[in-house]
Scaffold this motif. Sequence first.
Motif, PDB file in Angstrom:
ATOM      1  N   GLN A   1       1.246  29.343   3.561  1.00 31.91           N
ATOM      2  CA  GLN A   1       0.848  28.139   4.217  1.00 31.91           C
ATOM      3  C   GLN A   1       0.122  27.224   3.230  1.00 31.91           C
ATOM      4  O   GLN A   1      -0.563  27.700   2.334  1.00 31.91           O
ATOM      5  N   TYR A  32       0.815  11.577   5.520  1.00 34.24           N
ATOM      6  CA  TYR A  32      -0.112  12.082   6.522  1.00 34.24           C
ATOM      7  C   TYR A  32      -1.405  11.282   6.564  1.00 34.24           C
ATOM      8  O   TYR A  32      -1.914  10.824   5.548  1.00 34.24           O
ATOM      9  N   ALA A  99      -3.178  14.688   9.886  1.00 38.13           N
ATOM     10  CA  ALA A  99      -2.477  14.412  11.130  1.00 38.13           C
ATOM     11  C   ALA A  99      -1.219  13.616  10.833  1.00 38.13           C
ATOM     12  O   ALA A  99      -1.145  12.884   9.839  1.00 38.13           O
ATOM     13  N   THR A 100      -0.246  13.741  11.703  1.00 30.79           N
ATOM     14  CA  THR A 100       1.002  13.012  11.537  1.00 30.79           C
ATOM     15  C   THR A 100       0.857  11.550  11.912  1.00 30.79           C
ATOM     16  O   THR A 100       1.445  10.670  11.275  1.00 30.79           O
ATOM     17  N   ASP A 110      -4.394  16.464  17.184  1.00 30.08           N
ATOM     18  CA  ASP A 110      -3.308  15.962  16.348  1.00 30.08           C
ATOM     19  C   ASP A 110      -3.396  16.469  14.913  1.00 30.08           C
ATOM     20  O   ASP A 110      -2.437  16.332  14.154  1.00 30.08           O
ATOM     21  N   ASP A 112      -3.306  19.161  12.219  1.00 29.02           N
ATOM     22  CA  ASP A 112      -2.634  20.459  12.183  1.00 29.02           C
ATOM     23  C   ASP A 112      -2.961  21.310  10.968  1.00 29.02           C
ATOM     24  O   ASP A 112      -2.473  22.436  10.863  1.00 29.02           O
ATOM     25  N   SER A 113      -3.748  20.800  10.046  1.00 29.14           N
ATOM     26  CA  SER A 113      -4.140  21.562   8.873  1.00 29.14           C
ATOM     27  C   SER A 113      -5.547  21.145   8.480  1.00 29.14           C
ATOM     28  O   SER A 113      -5.851  19.953   8.451  1.00 29.14           O
TER      29      SER A 113
END
Length: 124
Positions: A1, A32, A99-100, A110, A112-113
């Motif tokens: 990851q 991003y 976030a995207t 929103d 995600d990492s």
Amino acid sequence: QEQLVQSGGGSVQAGGSLRLSCAGSEDIFRGYVIGWFRQAPGKEREFVAQISRRGTSTLYGDSVKGRFTIFRDYAKNTVTLRMSSLKPEDTAHYYCARATFYNEPPSDADFDSWGQGTQVTVSS
């Protein structure tokens, strides 16, 4: 990851300045939104700032507006949070995240990492 890697922070007296950096691979940064959040013991996570994909739009939480600045170097895949006029209430563990979509207000769902977190301590 993939990982967002943070650096900077530390301890400073009230009124001082610190910087936080967030870095990652091209895959984790390009395209991003990058945001900063903080959480102090016994407190809920608080939104600090975010920056759009190319750095053309920024948003700050009310508690840090005018004191913190977020900017990014797209080519170097880094985002920096410059913190000035620090107050004891800024003491917290700070996290960067991606976030995207750029939303106002942002939703932490929103993102995600997340980075590993960096402590900021401001003394009186």
